[in-house]
Scaffold this motif. Structure first.
Motif, mmCIF file in Angstrom:
data_model
loop_
_atom_site.group_PDB
_atom_site.id
_atom_site.type_symbol
_atom_site.label_atom_id
_atom_site.label_comp_id
_atom_site.label_asym_id
_atom_site.label_seq_id
_atom_site.Cartn_x
_atom_site.Cartn_y
_atom_site.Cartn_z
ATOM 1 N N LYS A 670 -28.618 34.175 -16.525
ATOM 2 C CA LYS A 670 -27.167 34.646 -17.179
ATOM 3 C C LYS A 670 -25.962 33.549 -16.908
ATOM 4 O O LYS A 670 -25.077 33.328 -17.655
ATOM 5 N N PRO A 673 -24.845 27.577 -18.901
ATOM 6 C CA PRO A 673 -23.577 27.540 -19.547
ATOM 7 C C PRO A 673 -23.876 27.750 -21.139
ATOM 8 O O PRO A 673 -24.910 27.369 -21.629
ATOM 9 N N GLU A 674 -22.710 27.659 -21.750
ATOM 10 C CA GLU A 674 -22.751 27.963 -23.293
ATOM 11 C C GLU A 674 -23.116 26.640 -23.837
ATOM 12 O O GLU A 674 -22.958 25.563 -23.283
ATOM 13 N N GLY A 675 -24.200 26.735 -24.707
ATOM 14 C CA GLY A 675 -24.551 25.388 -25.060
ATOM 15 C C GLY A 675 -25.987 25.010 -24.423
ATOM 16 O O GLY A 675 -26.481 24.222 -25.043
#
Ligand code: FAD
Ligand code: FES
Ligand code: FES
Length: 1255
Positions: A670, A673-675
């Motif tokens: 979770k 990081p985004e990307g």
């Protein structure tokens, strides 16, 4: 209590010395080990962590204690991973750095390790050097004749045993033992193997003169004077602040224990703390009480009734005391009992453990934790008496009562034990012409070194000639057995009662053995229960069998006019001989010879030069990833792994609040990081997740990463993390390849790896006279056991960059994986690998998630994060070699010629719910060579032919092999395989064409540096045994470019100066650049000499399809005369010959080391290394490159041949039983497996045969 304290001088800070430097520590967590302290608070990083359980020797240090009364220093090795820091108060510690270094000069130990090519990855080398140093220091203290100059008082046998407690996964040991033996006064120089000091043709004198000189009189001082002075003033440590208490009397101990009881705090008694090797401390103790300084617990007292030993006496000291017994004081048989107990104790653990482990600690572990102790079994057979103190009460108990009573509580103290003196005339029956027999036994996976027994036993008997003159009568006997899957050692009383008063013959022995079989029954869940019971039978037979033989001898002795007394004397002599029987204390190695052909054609390529960095590795200066000092603010990680093969993960919690002590974060998928993406590794087959997402797919899968302020806190938290699973509505997991087939769970094999059919199977089968159809073999996994476990350090850099130091075989792949996981461009990542402490394939794909997890945590927390994976987690995550199930059909002619072979190989490549595997040294090849041998054996036994005849008739020619062979910038990592050395040699060779100074000089000018993905962006994998060769080709190409660029300058300079050296040439190259920049500006700069070169060398794929010729012949025996082997299944390799053609070797000494090392690793795979897993597939155990590994199959073949012989013998004893000559010998062929094939009832069958008059 205060008054007790006042009566002695004590310190409230911990003072000790390391390599002569004073350390004063006033506050420390008492559970801190010496290793933790040395590695994290000093510059002495040579002390390596490998097993953390006292089992490998990587962390050994020399501990020196000063006795002010005798003005004497005691020097001995201890495992610093188990030794508590507080217990070294007043001591001096010497590590390999203390012996010498690259600045002040290396010690001859370092130089000889390097010169004998005894260091490959080097991770074991510092511990090895310390072991040898300790042996040398102690040998010098012995009263022995002065050795010749350059040698020590050490003997060859002591030199061999010096490293008995040290593991090395790379070298195969031979070269290490040679380095040790080179110091021994009685060494035969001819016995010392291939080395860098002398040539074959050199005389003995020349050889001696070339050895780096060991000057006995220049010995390193192991105990500094300042510490002696300090010790005289205060010896004991009372660190109330860190909860470490050192009582010096029983009343003081009693009051400390009372206090603990009254004030409700927890205390732990400690002596050597080696118990931690088996029972990791999960609970926290408020105080530690060090009981070593209490005289009532540390005495050794002898009198006419026996010898009494205090509970805190170390096993080493107890051995010394038991051996010291003087025959003047005791009857020789009584002394024999003491000596044999001491001999058995010498087989416990290793010297470094015995030096700190107490006998009392061992007995307490046996009593409280059901530890499979050797000491309790041997003491049980001699009626040892125990003294236990509870509160103010002391009680004497028979050991048997002690073992049977309820587990000792934390407030009870074992005070001492007493071994009574056994006098046959006094102790038992008072028969005048009786003699005493005493023997101890131990069957363990390895005879020396760390290996707990499958079963141990000790027997005491008093015998005399029977009144009727018809044999030997047993007047009394005591039979103790232990460690076989029993709660504690036991006496076999039914068997004893049966035997007492009987005249021994084969029938009596047979009955006794039948009773014993019913008695020694391992508890449910014990591995190989039938094997263990058969060991008990084997040992009793070994003890009494010869007496049954005597029955026959007695009749003939009487006929010849000999008396029974004479016969008894002969028995006694036999017994004494047994005591010195070398088979009981085998030497580690006998001798070895290496014969090589050297070529100087491409000098210095092909020279057996010393491995680059070998002396640095020996002196502990070589920097491995975990030796890089932690940057400020550094955090530490530990993996939480799944224990379920297929389950939904609902959440993760910690068992208690204290478990989260020091924890900064718990990172799971979770937190990606985004990307970024949940990837932990990338391979040509695809990517693998870094963490399990909602679903865990195998036991051992990474679920989360705990990050804490210290490695210890991170490990503790990970250990105490509880994953909440949910398995509802999930398909059952696939836990075998068979199930995978049933459920069509297959891997898509890329065409390049698809097997190709050679020839026409139907035609071959048609032409065959015989067929074996659908025979099956299974091959298990193998753990890499690199000495350095997985490790990485990630340091965030400016502008979202990440620098990762990783112990990895393929930095380039980690680089890409990290970038993908973090969702940052690849140019933001830099992976650096200087050296790897052993890889064997396990630091390729499996190292990537370790580096990636650190990078992810560092990225999230904006702080450096590192990990040194503990051995247990490493074993769980590693996966190991691919297990295989092979089904084969083979058609062959009556002469053994194989006409057709069809193989169906099921490889567990990851589509089961078992831990996924990865390539391990010689992947596929090692299994293939085994399959080939198994098929040949099967054909031979079906035709009742000699196996070698079948081998011969099926040998390939060069042309027939062609049927099977149709047929990266290379960057390499130093894994210990000598890549740097070969690259250096190649650079020197290639640059030498510029003819500027000598080549030897050039060699010294070449430095190979770490791999860095910043400068080497296409490094590929270091694997497959061809990386060194490919790297050298890349080096050669680069050097050629440099030579081309420098040649014009050289020629110009030669014209100007007449002669030229390298320095001038390079200087001129640089100046050309400077002058041109200043004189003519940027345009000229472009024309300046570029002194760096790189090239992309992509080896032809066919280079991986290399042909090697190698042959190994091993001779293994299980000889009936050497009863031990047939009775225990123990296999002894008597001799192995390896002939290996590695073409034009780049460095024969490096290649030799690879060959020997791989061969020994192969022996591990084929013979010893089990891979125990639970029903969910979770590992439950605790604790040139590749081709030569295949040759170890010869050991397996020889063992199979020996077993066949044994089975033929059984057949001759019991013709009705029908022993099949075709049998399947599993891999690894461990003792239980070998014994089973030799007949678990071997003894019974032999006895029946004797009872039936050998018919
Ligand atoms: C690698 C390795 C291999 C080994 N191999 C063998 C083997 O082959 N055979 C074998 O028999 N043993 C073997 N051992 C076990 C070894 O003998 C014991 O670990 C050792 O003897 C324990 O002594 P210690 O002084 O280190 O005890 P500690 O670790 O200090 O203590 C062990 C436990 O006993 C308690 N304790 C210690 N002394 C007393 C006392 N006097 N009264 C009350 N409680 C006490 C402690 O509180 C602790 O709970 C091995 C151990 C290791 C680490
Ligand atoms: S013995 Fe200490 S790390 Fe292995
Ligand atoms: S050199 Fe011994 S473990 Fe690598």
């Amino acid at each position: 209590m205060e008054e007790h304290r006042e009566s002695r001088s004590s310190r409230n800070s911990l003072v000790f010395a390391v390599n002569g430097e004073r350390f004063d520590v006033s506050s420390v967590d008492p559970s801190t080990t010496l290793l933790e302290f040395l590695r994290s608070h000093t510059r002495f990083k040579s002390v390596k962590l490998s097993c953390g359980e006292g089992g490998c020797g990587a962390c050994l240090v020399l501990l020196s204690k000063y006795n002010p009364e005798l003005d004497q220093v005691d020097d001995f090795t201890v495992s610093s991973c188990l030794t508590l820091l507080c217990s070294v108060n007043g001591c001096s510690i010497t590590t390999t750095e203390g012996l010498g270094n690259s600045k002040a000069g290396f010690h001859p130990i370092h130089q000889r390790f390097a010169g004998f090519h005894a260091s490959q990855c080097g991770f074991c080398t510092p511990g090895m050097c310390v072991s040898l140093f300790s042996a040398l220091v102690n040998a010098e203290k012995r009263h022995r004749p002065q050795p010749p100059p350059g040698f020590s008082k050490l003997t060859v046998s002591e030199a061999e045993k010096a490293i008995a407690g040290n593991l090395c996964r790379c070298t195969g040991y031979r070269s290490i033992v040679d380095a040790c033996k080179s110091f021994a006064a009685d060494v035969d120089m001819e016995d010392l193997g291939f080395n860098a000091f002398w040539g074959k043709q050199d005389s003995k004198e020349v050889k001696i003169s070339r050895l780096p000189l060991w000057k006995r009189n220049d010995q390193i001082c192991t105990f500094p004077e300042f510490l002696k002075k300090e010790n005289k003033s205060a010896a004991f440590l009372d660190l109330e602040r860190c909860c470490w208490l050192s009582p010096v009397s029983i009343p003081e101990l009693q009051s400390l224990l009372e206090n603990a009881d009254n004030n409700q705090y927890s205390v732990k008694l400690v002596v050597g703390n080696t118990g931690m090797g088996y029972y990791k401390e999960v609970e926290h103790f408020d105080k530690y009480i060090d009981i070593r300084h209490i005289p009532e617990l540390s005495f050794i007292r002898r009198d006419q009734t026996g010898i009494e030993i205090g509970a805190t006496v170390t096993i080493s000291k107890a051995i010394e005391a038991l051996k010291e017994q003087d025959e003047g004081d005791f009857h020789s048989e009584g002394v024999m009992v003491f000596k044999k107990i001491a001999d058995h104790m010498e087989k416990i653990a290793t010297g470094s453990i015995r030096n700190s482990a107490s006998v009392g600690g061992n007995l307490v572990m046996a009593q409280r934790n059901n530890f499979p102790s050797d000491i309790s079994t041997i003491l049980l057979s001699v009626d040892a008496v125990i003294t236990v103190m509870t509160g103010h009460k002391c009680e004497k108990l028979m050991l048997e009562e002690f073992l049977e009573s309820s587990p000792l509580d934390a407030k009870s103290v074992l005070v001492s034990f007493k071994i009574p003196y056994w006098d046959p005339c006094r102790n038992i029956t008072s028969e005048t012409n009786s003699i005493m027999l005493f023997e101890t036994y131990r069957a363990a996976p390895r005879p020396l070194g760390n290996a707990l027994p499958h079963l141990n036993a000790a027997f005491l008997a008093e015998i005399s000639p029977s009144e009727m003159g018809d044999g030997i009568k047993i007047n009394s006997c005591q039979l103790a057995f232990g460690a076989y899957g029993t709660r504690h050692a036991i006496r076999a009383r039914t068997v004893e009662d049966f035997l007492i008063g009987k005249v021994l013959n084969f029938s009596v022995l047979y009955e006794a053995i039948k009773l014993l079989e019913a008695f020694v029954v391992p508890e449910d869940g014990t591995s190989s229960p039938a094997f263990r019971s058969s060991l008990a039978v084997g040992f009793l037979f070994q003890f009494l069998g010869f007496l049954a033989e005597v029955e026959t001898e007695i009749s003939s002795a009487q006929v010849d006019g000999y008396s029974n007394t004479l016969l008894l004397k002969a028995l006694k002599m036999k017994q004494n001989d047994d005591q010195f029987d070398q088979t009981k204390f085998p030497t580690l190695l006998s001798s070895a010879k290496q014969v090589l052909e050297l070529s100087r054609k491409y000098y210095p390529v092909g020279e057996p030069i010393i491995k680059s960095g070998a002396a640095l590795q020996a002196s502990g200066e070589a920097v491995y990833v975990d030796d890089i000092p932690s940057p400020a603010n550094c955090l530490y990680g530990a993996f939480v792994c799944s224990t379920k093969p297929l389950a939904r993960i609902k959440g993760i919690e910690f068992k208690s609040k204290s478990a989260t002590h020091g924890v900064s974060a718990l990172i799971s998928y979770k937190e990606i990081p985004e990307g970024g993406a949940n990837v932990g590794s990338k391979t040509i087959f695809g990517a693998e997740p870094l963490f399990a997402d909602e679903l865990t797919r195998y036991a051992g899968q990474r679920v989360a990463f705990v990050v804490a302020d210290t490695q210890k806190n991170a490990d503790r938290a990970a250990n105490l993390a509880v994953v909440d699973y949910d398995m509802e509505n999930l398909e059952p997991p696939i836990l075998s390849v068979e199930e995978a087939v049933e459920r069509s769970s297959f891997f898509e094999v890329p065409p390049i790896f698809s097997p190709k059919q050679v020839g026409d199977i139907l035609k071959g089968m048609d032409e065959a006279d015989h067929k074996i159809l659908s025979a099956e073999i299974k091959l298990g996994s193998q753990y890499y056991f690199y000495m350095e476990t997985q490790t990485a350090l990630a340091v965030p850099d400016e502008d979202n960059c990440m620098v990762v130091y990783s112990s990895i075989q393929c930095p380039e792949f980690a680089h890409a994986t990290i970038a993908r996981c973090l969702g940052i461009p690849e140019h933001n990542v830099r992976v650096i690998t200087r050296r790897v402490g052993g890889g064997f394939g396990g630091k390729a794909i499996k190292a990537m998630p370790v580096a990636t997890a650190c990078a992810l945590a560092a990225y999230k927390l904006c702080r450096p994060v590192r990990i040194y994976v503990n051995r247990k987690t490493d074993m769980i995550m590693a996966g190991g070699r691919h297990p295989m199930k092979i089904t084969y059909s083979v058609g062959f002619k009556s002469n053994g010629k194989i006409m057709a072979l069809q193989l169906n190989i099921l490889i567990d490549a990851g589509l089961t719910n078992l831990p996924n595997r990865s390539a391990m040294r010689a992947p596929g090849e090692v299994q293939a060579s085994f399959i080939a041998e198994a098929v040949i054996e099967h054909v031979a036994s079906t035709l009742s032919m000699e196996v070698d005849s079948v081998r011969n008739i099926n040998l390939h020619t060069y042309n027939s092999l062609n049927l099977f062979y149709e047929g990266c910038a290379v960057g390499g990592i130093e894994l210990g395989q000598g890549l740097w050395t070969k690259a250096k040699q190649m650079a020197a060779f290639a640059l030498s064409s510029i003819l500027c100074g000598g080549t030897v000089d050039l060699l010294e000018k070449v430095r190979v540096v770490q791999t860095d993905t910043l400068s080497l962006i296409q490094g590929g994998f270091t694997a497959g045994s061809t990386t060194s060769e490919s790297s050298c080709e890349a080096v050669r190409l680069c050097c050629n470019i440099l030579v081309e660029r420098l040649t014009p300058i050289r020629e110009r300079l030669l014209e100007q100066m007449g002669s030229i050296n390298w320095e001038t040439l390079i200087q001129q190259g640089l100046e050309d650049l400077n002058v041109r920049i200043s004189e003519v500006g940027a345009a000229a700069y472009m024309q300046a000499v570029n002194l760096s070169a790189n090239t992309l060398f992509v080896p032809d794929l066919s280079s991986m399809l290399y042909l090697n010729y190698g042959a190994a012949v091993s001779e293994a025996t299980m000889v009936l005369q050497v009863e031990v082997n047939l009775l225990t299944g123990e296999t002894t390799i008597l001799r192995s010959d390896i002939v290996y053609d590695c073409g034009q070797s780049l460095n024969p000494s490096v290649d030799l080391g690879q060959i020997e090392g791989a061969f020994v690793q192969g022996i591990g795979f084929f013979m010893f290394e089990e891979y125990p897993t639970n029903s969910d597939g979770l590992v439950v155990s605790e604790a040139s490159g590749e081709p030569p590994l295949l040759l170890a199959v010869s050991v397996h073949c020889a063992t199979r041949a020996a077993i066949r012989e044994a089975r033929q013998q059984l057949q001759s004893w019991n013709k009705s039983k029908g022993f099949d000559s075709t049998f399947n010998l599993e891999v690894p062929a461990t003792m239980p497996i070998v014994k089973e094939l030799c007949g678990l009832d071997y003894v019974e069958m032999y006895l029946q045969w004797r009872i039936n008059g050998r018919k």
